[in-house]
Design a protein around this motif. Sequence first.
Motif, PDB file in Angstrom:
ATOM      1  N   THR A  92       3.332   4.060   7.619  1.00  0.00           N
ATOM      2  CA  THR A  92       2.447   3.575   6.563  1.00  0.00           C
ATOM      3  C   THR A  92       1.933   2.184   6.896  1.00  0.00           C
ATOM      4  N   ALA A  93       2.789   1.322   7.398  1.00  0.00           N
ATOM      5  CA  ALA A  93       2.363  -0.030   7.771  1.00  0.00           C
ATOM      6  C   ALA A  93       1.307   0.018   8.865  1.00  0.00           C
ATOM      7  N   MET A  94       1.505   0.860   9.880  1.00  0.00           N
ATOM      8  CA  MET A  94       0.535   0.939  10.970  1.00  0.00           C
ATOM      9  C   MET A  94      -0.772   1.577  10.502  1.00  0.00           C
ATOM     10  N   LYS A  95      -0.695   2.624   9.694  1.00  0.00           N
ATOM     11  CA  LYS A  95      -1.908   3.255   9.173  1.00  0.00           C
ATOM     12  C   LYS A  95      -2.703   2.272   8.322  1.00  0.00           C
ATOM     13  N   THR A  96      -2.002   1.432   7.591  1.00  0.00           N
ATOM     14  CA  THR A  96      -2.673   0.425   6.769  1.00  0.00           C
ATOM     15  C   THR A  96      -3.359  -0.612   7.656  1.00  0.00           C
ATOM     16  N   MET A  97      -2.692  -1.066   8.709  1.00  0.00           N
ATOM     17  CA  MET A  97      -3.301  -2.046   9.606  1.00  0.00           C
ATOM     18  C   MET A  97      -4.516  -1.474  10.322  1.00  0.00           C
ATOM     19  N   GLY A 136       0.803  -1.207   0.000  1.00  0.00           N
ATOM     20  CA  GLY A 136       0.000   0.000   0.000  1.00  0.00           C
ATOM     21  C   GLY A 136       0.833   1.251   0.000  1.00  0.00           C
ATOM     22  N   GLY A 137       0.154   2.365  -0.110  1.00  0.00           N
ATOM     23  CA  GLY A 137       0.803   3.662  -0.114  1.00  0.00           C
ATOM     24  C   GLY A 137      -0.257   4.735  -0.010  1.00  0.00           C
ATOM     25  N   TYR A 138       0.073   5.916  -0.502  1.00  0.00           N
ATOM     26  CA  TYR A 138      -0.817   7.062  -0.398  1.00  0.00           C
ATOM     27  C   TYR A 138      -1.426   7.378  -1.762  1.00  0.00           C
ATOM     28  N   ILE A 141       4.508   2.261  -0.823  1.00  0.00           N
ATOM     29  CA  ILE A 141       5.472   2.557   0.241  1.00  0.00           C
ATOM     30  C   ILE A 141       5.868   1.261   0.941  1.00  0.00           C
ATOM     31  N   ILE A 142       4.884   0.392   1.170  1.00  0.00           N
ATOM     32  CA  ILE A 142       5.172  -0.934   1.723  1.00  0.00           C
ATOM     33  C   ILE A 142       4.815  -1.967   0.652  1.00  0.00           C
TER      34      ILE A 142
END
Length: 79
Positions: free
Chosen positions: A45-50, A11-13, A19-20
């Motif tokens: 980014t990883a935490m926002k995705t989770m 994912g990313g923005y 980004i990940i």
Amino acid sequence: MAFFEGKNMTGGYGNGPDIINSCSISVDRGEIVAILGPNGAGKSTAMKTMLGLLNLKSGSVLIDGENISNLSPQNRVKK
């Protein structure tokens, strides 16, 4: 089995670059975890995705074995 888990997340923005890419994170119940890395490595980014603040392009997020990838951030917190 992990209690909170991100499997092969990409994912990313917005429509920007990923980004990940195939990022996996697993946390057992009661475990305290730290994510370390340099600026721009994708920690936030990883935490926002989770947490559902960013959309997954691929992969899944699970809580206690249940796929929550399609839940809103509010419903993820309820779980």
